[in-house]
Design an enzyme around this catalytic site. Structure first.
Site, PDB file in Angstrom:
ATOM      1  N   ASP A  46      -0.670 -17.170 -23.764  1.00  0.00           N
ATOM      2  CA  ASP A  46      -0.489 -16.761 -25.252  1.00  0.00           C
ATOM      3  C   ASP A  46       0.569 -17.690 -25.964  1.00  0.00           C
ATOM      4  O   ASP A  46       1.524 -18.053 -25.082  1.00  0.00           O
ATOM      5  CB  ASP A  46      -0.378 -15.385 -25.563  1.00  0.00           C
ATOM      6  CG  ASP A  46       0.639 -14.808 -24.868  1.00  0.00           C
ATOM      7  OD1 ASP A  46       1.293 -15.231 -24.045  1.00  0.00           O
ATOM      8  OD2 ASP A  46       1.488 -13.697 -25.289  1.00  0.00           O
ATOM      9  N   GLU A  76       2.449 -12.447 -22.894  1.00  0.00           N
ATOM     10  CA  GLU A  76       3.919 -12.739 -22.710  1.00  0.00           C
ATOM     11  C   GLU A  76       4.532 -12.394 -24.131  1.00  0.00           C
ATOM     12  O   GLU A  76       5.914 -11.770 -24.285  1.00  0.00           O
ATOM     13  CB  GLU A  76       4.305 -14.082 -21.870  1.00  0.00           C
ATOM     14  CG  GLU A  76       5.663 -14.216 -21.795  1.00  0.00           C
ATOM     15  CD  GLU A  76       6.620 -14.573 -22.833  1.00  0.00           C
ATOM     16  OE1 GLU A  76       7.891 -14.550 -22.658  1.00  0.00           O
ATOM     17  OE2 GLU A  76       6.241 -15.137 -24.127  1.00  0.00           O
TER      18      GLU A  76
END
Length: 198
Positions: free
Chosen positions: A103, A169
């Site tokens: 991400d 994350e």
């Protein structure tokens, strides 16, 4: 078929020989990390809202292109996949895991400050621009190549290498590292994070 000679076999299987072979493999594919990073940047995964399916599909395709094992996919939610790829050597040894997240931060209010399209990878003066190029799709691309290099010599090498590609994350890791920890899915002697800064 090559006849076995213990002296020659020991020399071919030395750590120095295996390292040289793996590095030669990488040298022959010097541009691959940049090309794979470009593919990953072009697969948006801003968090929020949080959806790593596009870069996960790119990683899965790249693993297949390099002849690596298909990943084990673990996801608490279908659009938040975590990929685990394990490559075992021929002999027992240490188990290293390389970890990176798929991400990115959202473009957010900085959209007007971009000189290029954040989702269109652009190389200017030898630098790759695009959302997530540094944090951390470039490192994820490098991990795939590292896995391919290890796989090249794994039939003669000790130990194991695991590649961990995680979700979420940038917003607390609930669907990524935390989920993998809760599920007990990760086994390694050490985990090396490819995060370049911070």
């Amino acid at each position: 078929q090559r006849l076995s000679n213990p002296m020659i076999d020991a020399e071919l299987d030395s750590p120095e020989s295996l390292r040289a072979e793996a590095l030669a493999f990488l040298d022959a594919r010097a541009g691959d990390v940049v090309r794979l990073t470009e593919r990953l940047v072009a697969a948006p995964s801003p968090n929020l809202p949080g959806d790593e399916t596009a870069p996960a599909a790119v990683i899965q395709a790249a693993l297949a292109e390099y002849g690596l094992p298909a990943p084990r996919v673990l996801a608490e939610e279908p659009h938040r996949p975590n990929l685990i790829v394990r490559i075992d050597g021929a002999r027992p040894g240490r188990h290293l895991a390389l970890c990176g997240h798929l991400d990115t931060k959202p473009v957010g209010e900085a959209a007007a400050e971009w000189r290029t399209d954040p989702f269109a990878p652009t190389i200017v003066d030898g630098k790759l621009y695009g959302l997530g190029a540094t944090d951390m799709k470039g490192a994820c691309a490098a991990m795939v190549l590292a896995g391919a290099a290890f796989a090249r010599v794994a039939d003669r090498a000790p130990g194991s290498l695991t590649l961990l590609f995680t979700a979420d994350e940038e917003y607390g890791s609930r669907y990524g590292a935390e989920y993998l920890t809760r599920s007990g899915a990760v086994e390694a002697d050490a985990i090396l994070l490819g995060e370049p800064a911070g």
